[in-house]
Structure formats: structure tokens, C-alpha cells
Design a protein around this motif. Sequence first.
Motif, PDB file in Angstrom:
ATOM      1  N   ASN A   1       7.151   0.500  12.512  1.00 56.21           N
ATOM      2  CA  ASN A   1       6.046  -0.398  12.859  1.00 56.21           C
ATOM      3  C   ASN A   1       5.333  -1.046  11.667  1.00 56.21           C
ATOM      4  N   PHE A   2       5.538  -0.513  10.468  1.00 54.17           N
ATOM      5  CA  PHE A   2       4.816  -1.067   9.308  1.00 54.17           C
ATOM      6  C   PHE A   2       5.781  -1.360   8.151  1.00 54.17           C
TER       7      PHE A   2
ATOM      8  N   GLU B   1       4.435   1.941   1.519  1.00 55.41           N
ATOM      9  CA  GLU B   1       5.414   2.713   0.756  1.00 55.41           C
ATOM     10  C   GLU B   1       5.119   4.191   1.046  1.00 55.41           C
ATOM     11  N   ILE B   2       6.124   4.917   1.565  1.00 55.40           N
ATOM     12  CA  ILE B   2       5.881   6.266   2.098  1.00 55.40           C
ATOM     13  C   ILE B   2       6.228   7.348   1.076  1.00 55.40           C
TER      14      ILE B   2
ATOM     15  N   LYS C   1      -4.193   4.498  14.473  1.00 58.67           N
ATOM     16  CA  LYS C   1      -4.955   5.051  13.343  1.00 58.67           C
ATOM     17  C   LYS C   1      -4.521   4.430  12.013  1.00 58.67           C
ATOM     18  N   ILE C   2      -3.212   4.263  11.848  1.00 61.93           N
ATOM     19  CA  ILE C   2      -2.709   3.683  10.589  1.00 61.93           C
ATOM     20  C   ILE C   2      -3.111   2.212  10.476  1.00 61.93           C
TER      21      ILE C   2
ATOM     22  N   MET D   1       0.830  -1.208   0.000  1.00 60.74           N
ATOM     23  CA  MET D   1       0.000   0.000   0.000  1.00 60.74           C
ATOM     24  C   MET D   1       0.864   1.257   0.000  1.00 60.74           C
ATOM     25  N   LYS D   2       0.238   2.358  -0.454  1.00 62.89           N
ATOM     26  CA  LYS D   2       0.960   3.639  -0.490  1.00 62.89           C
ATOM     27  C   LYS D   2       0.326   4.614   0.509  1.00 62.89           C
ATOM     28  N   ILE D   3       1.195   5.290   1.287  1.00 64.10           N
ATOM     29  CA  ILE D   3       0.710   6.282   2.233  1.00 64.10           C
ATOM     30  C   ILE D   3       1.374   7.617   1.943  1.00 64.10           C
TER      31      ILE D   3
END
Length: 446
Positions: free
Chosen positions: A24-25, A30-31, A115-116, A2-4
Motif C-alpha cells: 500500500n505504500f 523504506e522498511i 495508522k501509517i 521516509m523510513k519506517i
Amino acid sequence: MMKILIADDEKYDRETVKHIIKENFLGELEIYEAKNGREAIELSESIRPDIVIIDIKMPGIDGIQALKEMTATLPNLYSIILTAYDYFDFALEAVKINVKEYLLKPFTKEEIIEKIAVGIKWVKKEQEKRKSEIKDKEKIYTLLPVLENQLSDLIINDKLKGVDYGMYLQCLDMSFMNSYAMVISIKDKYAYKDISRVERDQIRIKIGEYVKEYINRRYKCIGNYVFYEELTYFIQIDNEETEDFKSLEIDLAFNLRREIKKRFNISIRAGLGEIFDSVEQIVESYRQAMKCLVYNSDNVNIIYIDDIEGKLMNDSFSGGISGDTKLGKNKNSNKIKMKLFESVKQFIRENIETELELEKVASNFGLSVYYFSRTFKEVTGINFSEYVNKCRIDVAKELLSTGEMNVKEVCYKVGYNDPNYFSKVFKKYEGVSPANFKGNMEEKIF
């Protein structure tokens, strides 16, 4: 993966969130990051993020405005807003654009993680839901041709009685209001004449698919052209702006005939039934269309049921008139015919450059194709296509005699699309090629 997207004008806040995510993730997200609303919008268009964490208060385009733009193209975007103030007005705007979560600054590490994690779970659920929807649609699309063939078969074989066909209509999105049958037969000439049975089946199916695609550009229709010799279509005209459905039917068939000849070098005939308003009545329209095809039509290729029934009535009426009465009527009738067909001949001459089809010219004068075809030959002594060719050649001779146009230009000017075919027809009537005719005329002048 996933993309954040992290959008915040404060670099420290971006770095903090980014560090927590990496810690943590790892391997899940992918940031990407943006330092203002404009960058967030532009980046979202290219990377299409699944989750966005965005600050409300940013210079220029704020977080709420940026989210409005982003969710317009990404309706399933999971959005988490950051704010240092618990503004009620912002909360109202956030509800309008379907913001999922919010975080008050200063936030804790645990709050970000929670939240994430919820966002990831929501996105995964939506992705699974979307996959399931696509699979269901794929099943439906696979089933539609089967339903189409089944319903067509029921109509063709008149077996609708006792059948619950509501499911067919719903799945195929057909109501059969303003609907009619068109049945097409392929003529045994041109590219179709000297090929094997297997090749005929293959080209019939190709033409069948092409016709269905062509009709569907304007109207809804179902077709059956795989297991039958004829190509059958049940067409629904969703057009309440006109009551002249007959003209629509004839125009569609005429255009199809022209396009099939151009694309496949295949000639067709089409039978057209009347317009009806239910699936039960469409059976009668199919019978009418088939009746049109089997009727002896001379060289008429687009046959509407009214033309046949009108001709039969006229023939039987004429046969029932007594001698003297019939003679008087014939005298008046002949005068009317002669006057009318002088106008027809003038029309042909004035439109010699266009594609002059019998059906179109008959329609222009409000006559059925059968009456027009029979009466034209009665008045002129030759059939319509022969007359048009002679007229084209006469005009061509006039144009060639002036010496102002070359042979190719004259060819197009008198309505032929192929110079070779023009030369062939010209030689048939004049005994010489158009080039030689032009040369002979130039020699006489000099």
C-alpha cells in the motif's frame, strides 16, 4: 523517502506489517525491522527513522523503554505501539513519551493502513514546518549583520534619539548592561605599512571579523569595521562575579593586540571607554574610546579613559602649585618614585622570561599607563621598552658567559620568541652577535 522501523519479537507480525506496507505504500516508505528493543535502539541511531511501529511486550528491553531511548535523540519520531493487552499503566507511560497511536493485537489490514497513512501525513507536515523554520532563521541570520551595522552607526553618530531601537536589541540579543566601547586603530607599520589601499581595506575587514569572533567567545558584542577606518565594538560583559571591569577590558584588549600581531603581523592601538548600563549611555563610552585613540600616547597601545583623564588632572594640579610648596612636594614625591621604580625594575628582572608589556606591568603596580610611562623615563632616563631590551640583553650576557646554554636556549630564557630578532637586538647593544659573544667568552676562559 521516509523510513519506517518495525520492532516486534514475533516474526509473523513483522512480516504481516511489512507485507501491508509494501502493498500500500510502495515508493513512500523504506522498511527496516528489529526483533527486540535493543536492536530497535541501535538501528534507530544509525538510520534515524521517521515512523516506528513497536510492540510493547518484548524480551529484554520492552517497547516503552526502547521508545524512551529512541525519542531522546529523535524527538519528532512518530510512534505507533502494538499490544495484545489494553494495559492502563502502559497507556500512562505512552503519554509521557508522546506516543502518537496504538494498535491492539490482533489488528486488521485496514487499521494498519489507516495508522501509517496518518503517520506519513504528520511527518510531512513536521518536515514542512521544519523547512519553514530554517528559512526564517536563514532570513534572520542574513538580516543580523545589517541590523548590527545600523545600530552601530546610530551609536557612532549619536542618532539614537527618536529611534525605536527595541527591535535591534531584541534581534541582536543585547541589553547593553555592563557594556562599553572599544575602538581599534591599525598602526602604519609591519605588514600594513607598504600595501595598497585596496589591500589595507581587505586586511582591515579580516582583522575586524577576527576581533568580533574572538570577543564573542566570551562576551556578547556588535561591531562596525567595514565602512570606517577604525574598528569599533560595543561589548556587553555578562559577568556579575567581578566589579573590576577595567581589568577585564584591559586584559581583553591586551590579548587581542598580542593575537593580531601573531596572526596578521599587524600592530594595533585600542581605546577603551567606561562601563555603562544602557544603549543610550554607550554613546559616551564610544566618545571616550575615540578620545583615547587621538590622545598623544607615546608608545602606549592600550588606553583606558581613566588614564587620560587622570593624567590631565595631575598635569593641571602640578601646574597650579606655588614655588616653595611645589619644591617640598617634589622632594617627597621623588623619593617615593625612586623607591617604587626600584620595585618595578626588580619585577622586570624577575619576570624577564615572560612577555613584559607596559600596560601589564603598570597594572600590576596599580598605576595608569601614562603616569607609569612618563615616570619610568623620568627615573631611568630611557623609555620602558628600551629598558626591558637592555635588561634582557644583560641577562643574556650572563647566561652566555656561563657556557651552559646555547644561543637559542638563551633567546627563549630572556623572553624573545625569535632567535633571529634576538641576535639583531643583541648586536645592536653589544656590537657582536650572541654566537660571537659566547665564543669570545669561551676563548677567555681557556
